[in-house]
Design a protein around this motif. Sequence first.
Motif, PDB file in Angstrom:
ATOM      1  N   TYR A   1     -14.794  19.545-111.074  1.00 54.06           N
ATOM      2  CA  TYR A   1     -13.816  20.565-111.503  1.00 54.06           C
ATOM      3  C   TYR A   1     -14.378  21.367-112.680  1.00 54.06           C
ATOM      4  O   TYR A   1     -14.048  22.524-112.869  1.00 54.06           O
ATOM      5  CB  TYR A   1     -12.493  19.943-111.979  1.00 54.06           C
ATOM      6  CG  TYR A   1     -11.914  18.871-111.086  1.00 54.06           C
ATOM      7  CD1 TYR A   1     -11.880  19.016-109.705  1.00 54.06           C
ATOM      8  CD2 TYR A   1     -11.386  17.701-111.644  1.00 54.06           C
ATOM      9  CE1 TYR A   1     -11.339  18.023-108.901  1.00 54.06           C
ATOM     10  CE2 TYR A   1     -10.835  16.713-110.847  1.00 54.06           C
ATOM     11  CZ  TYR A   1     -10.824  16.874-109.478  1.00 54.06           C
ATOM     12  OH  TYR A   1     -10.295  15.891-108.689  1.00 54.06           O
ATOM     13  N   ALA A   2     -15.191  20.677-113.515  1.00 61.53           N
ATOM     14  CA  ALA A   2     -15.712  21.310-114.746  1.00 61.53           C
ATOM     15  C   ALA A   2     -17.056  20.657-115.095  1.00 61.53           C
ATOM     16  O   ALA A   2     -17.122  19.806-115.988  1.00 61.53           O
ATOM     17  CB  ALA A   2     -14.696  21.120-115.877  1.00 61.53           C
ATOM     18  N   PRO A   3     -18.139  21.029-114.400  1.00 62.56           N
ATOM     19  CA  PRO A   3     -19.424  20.330-114.583  1.00 62.56           C
ATOM     20  C   PRO A   3     -19.961  20.393-116.011  1.00 62.56           C
ATOM     21  O   PRO A   3     -20.741  19.532-116.403  1.00 62.56           O
ATOM     22  CB  PRO A   3     -20.370  21.068-113.633  1.00 62.56           C
ATOM     23  CG  PRO A   3     -19.533  21.875-112.741  1.00 62.56           C
ATOM     24  CD  PRO A   3     -18.216  22.083-113.396  1.00 62.56           C
ATOM     25  N   PHE A   4     -19.523  21.395-116.767  1.00 59.78           N
ATOM     26  CA  PHE A   4     -19.999  21.516-118.146  1.00 59.78           C
ATOM     27  C   PHE A   4     -19.528  20.352-119.019  1.00 59.78           C
ATOM     28  O   PHE A   4     -19.975  20.187-120.150  1.00 59.78           O
ATOM     29  CB  PHE A   4     -19.583  22.862-118.757  1.00 59.78           C
ATOM     30  CG  PHE A   4     -18.096  23.120-118.707  1.00 59.78           C
ATOM     31  CD1 PHE A   4     -17.272  22.725-119.751  1.00 59.78           C
ATOM     32  CD2 PHE A   4     -17.527  23.767-117.612  1.00 59.78           C
ATOM     33  CE1 PHE A   4     -15.905  22.957-119.702  1.00 59.78           C
ATOM     34  CE2 PHE A   4     -16.160  24.000-117.558  1.00 59.78           C
ATOM     35  CZ  PHE A   4     -15.339  23.593-118.601  1.00 59.78           C
ATOM     36  N   LEU A   5     -18.641  19.502-118.486  1.00 54.07           N
ATOM     37  CA  LEU A   5     -18.195  18.326-119.233  1.00 54.07           C
ATOM     38  C   LEU A   5     -19.202  17.174-119.170  1.00 54.07           C
ATOM     39  O   LEU A   5     -19.099  16.205-119.911  1.00 54.07           O
ATOM     40  CB  LEU A   5     -16.845  17.832-118.679  1.00 54.07           C
ATOM     41  CG  LEU A   5     -15.643  18.729-118.926  1.00 54.07           C
ATOM     42  CD1 LEU A   5     -14.419  18.196-118.194  1.00 54.07           C
ATOM     43  CD2 LEU A   5     -15.365  18.836-120.429  1.00 54.07           C
ATOM     44  N   MET A   6     -20.184  17.302-118.274  1.00 56.51           N
ATOM     45  CA  MET A   6     -21.151  16.203-118.104  1.00 56.51           C
ATOM     46  C   MET A   6     -22.069  16.108-119.319  1.00 56.51           C
ATOM     47  O   MET A   6     -22.609  17.121-119.764  1.00 56.51           O
ATOM     48  CB  MET A   6     -22.023  16.441-116.853  1.00 56.51           C
ATOM     49  CG  MET A   6     -21.294  16.218-115.547  1.00 56.51           C
ATOM     50  SD  MET A   6     -22.425  16.195-114.134  1.00 56.51           S
ATOM     51  CE  MET A   6     -22.831  17.885-113.948  1.00 56.51           C
ATOM     52  N   ASP A   7     -22.261  14.891-119.797  1.00 63.30           N
ATOM     53  CA  ASP A   7     -23.270  14.718-120.844  1.00 63.30           C
ATOM     54  C   ASP A   7     -24.639  14.626-120.170  1.00 63.30           C
ATOM     55  O   ASP A   7     -24.742  14.687-118.936  1.00 63.30           O
ATOM     56  CB  ASP A   7     -22.952  13.496-121.712  1.00 63.30           C
ATOM     57  CG  ASP A   7     -22.922  12.208-120.893  1.00 63.30           C
ATOM     58  OD1 ASP A   7     -23.459  12.217-119.753  1.00 63.30           O
ATOM     59  OD2 ASP A   7     -22.379  11.202-121.365  1.00 63.30           O
ATOM     60  N   GLU A   8     -25.670  14.427-120.998  1.00 64.12           N
ATOM     61  CA  GLU A   8     -27.022  14.466-120.443  1.00 64.12           C
ATOM     62  C   GLU A   8     -27.246  13.381-119.394  1.00 64.12           C
ATOM     63  O   GLU A   8     -27.869  13.611-118.346  1.00 64.12           O
ATOM     64  CB  GLU A   8     -28.040  14.342-121.573  1.00 64.12           C
ATOM     65  CG  GLU A   8     -29.259  15.186-121.285  1.00 64.12           C
ATOM     66  CD  GLU A   8     -30.191  15.218-122.469  1.00 64.12           C
ATOM     67  OE1 GLU A   8     -29.705  15.516-123.581  1.00 64.12           O
ATOM     68  OE2 GLU A   8     -31.385  14.928-122.267  1.00 64.12           O
ATOM     69  N   ALA A   9     -26.694  12.198-119.673  1.00 67.08           N
ATOM     70  CA  ALA A   9     -26.887  11.067-118.744  1.00 67.08           C
ATOM     71  C   ALA A   9     -26.262  11.404-117.385  1.00 67.08           C
ATOM     72  O   ALA A   9     -26.871  11.183-116.328  1.00 67.08           O
ATOM     73  CB  ALA A   9     -26.255   9.812-119.334  1.00 67.08           C
ATOM     74  N   ALA A  10     -25.062  11.971-117.421  1.00 68.10           N
ATOM     75  CA  ALA A  10     -24.393  12.326-116.158  1.00 68.10           C
ATOM     76  C   ALA A  10     -25.162  13.438-115.442  1.00 68.10           C
ATOM     77  O   ALA A  10     -25.322  13.401-114.206  1.00 68.10           O
ATOM     78  CB  ALA A  10     -22.962  12.763-116.447  1.00 68.10           C
TER      79      ALA A  10
END
Length: 495
Positions: free
Chosen positions: A456-465
């Motif tokens: 829904y909002a990929p910018f929420l992923m941290d580096e690991a994700a």
Amino acid sequence: FAPKANSQHSLNLGGASLLGKKTLHSMSKPGLLWFRKDLRLHDNPVLHRALAESDTLLPVFCLDPRWFRELPLGFRKTGAHRLAFLLQSLTDLKKRLKGIGGDLHIVIGQPEEVITKLVRAHGVQTVYAQRDIAWEEQQDEQAVQHALAPLGCNFEREWSHLLYHPDDVSFAPEDTAATFKTFRKHLRQGSKVRPLLPTPVTFPLLEYTYAPVPSMEDVGFKATAGQPAYPGGETAALERLQYYFFDSQLLTRYKWTRNQSLGSDYSSKFSPYLAYGCLSPRRVYWENKKYEREVKKNVSTYWLIFELKWREFFQYLGMKHGNRMFFPGGIKERAHSWKKDEELFRRWQEGRTGIPFLDAHMRQLNQTGFMSNRGRVNHASFLAQEYGIDWTWGAAWFEVQLIDYDVCSNWLNWNVQATEQRFTNAIWQSRKYDKKGEFVRHWLPELEKVPPPYCYAPFLMDEAAQNEYGVHIGKDYPAPEPLSGKLEWAVKRVS
Ligand code: FAD
């Protein structure tokens, strides 16, 4: 107004079948049938009248070069998908006309020039055409009328794309209600949907050398540029109607599926056919009644007609407001200072906002010429209310791309979303209408491995994700522009 004409239709008793009885002295009454956005034989008031009043007929379609002119924003007014859909519809119409002894002459040119030449050459007494609503279409009608007057040729127009004929409603178009609710209330005051007109079975064709359907290249497009999601033409329209209603009975579930976006069965897909007049809205109405009698009557069968009335509402509003529908302030002429940010607009137009629900819908539109109603609502709301960009740019882009482009439906829906409705939160809508992210992943292969809630909002992923799902924000998929805060509550709730 009982739907008797449904049975007439199935008997195929065409007005034209009477032609055999016409006498030789009346052979001096050639008519010209100017097809516009009424590319069908069934329930076609223009065709019906032309057949009833003429002994021989010359059917013409004008492919106007002005439809393909370059706009200041750097794109052509009509895109390849829509053109391909139109050419398919013309091919089908020509074939169907030939099937009853007719033909179709298709010319690249402005109607007033093409038609005047033909009228002169053949001594045509009357030109028959569809009556339309929007400014450019009305300009065409006036130009034709003006050009015909000195030739002593009559110009007769009929409504052929409305569900309710303006003579059959209790109000004048200029008094159309401001809200859909009141519009429907007014319709309930005695308005009736007319029975279907018969489909002709013979055609009194004027002898002539009929030009073929032009190619994509003839209007300056690559042959393979247009890939419309649905095939054009009356034949495909009637097949879709039969499929959606009686063969699959998808109509029974329509109310609960209509807000989806993936695949083709969640909604009727009648819109491209209605837009080019390959399908009569009255035919949809009476088939719906038949379905209610023979298969099932429920909230879905009611809802499909409810949606068709939205279409009607916008047609009548279009008659009332005319050119105001194109004003940046909307039909209510509210003061707005829209941004003219071309870079931001391109991001939106190319499906690079960084919000997958929007980008997936836009890529679908750009690749197929179709976008679901959910996608359209979200896009119009986002462009105007989040980016603050002049919504008329967005409406112009939809005009280019949509195979179901209809002046009133497009521009007035944009009016509503940009200037009247509350903001629609695309991140929240993604969670609501594409919970598993299937639609998003279908159109955005770079997000193939990204599960909810990140889809829904990929910018929420941290580096690991980002490493885990193989997407690096800013490289494989865009980061959104700094967002205004309107989307924030949804971001918090999905994260
Ligand atoms: P269904 O859900 O099966 O509905 C059946 C029919 O009802 C449609 O074919 C259509 O004729 C009518 N209808 C449904 N919703 C609307 C609506 N909101 N407004 C007007 N008619 C409606 N529709 C167009 O036909 N042409 C357009 O150019 C167009 N532009 C739009 C632009 C925006 C910004 C928005 C929000 C909506 C627009 N629509 C337009 C309306 C709607 O999105 C489409 O009619 C619908 O998605 C078409 O798919 P369908 O035929 O499967 O619809």
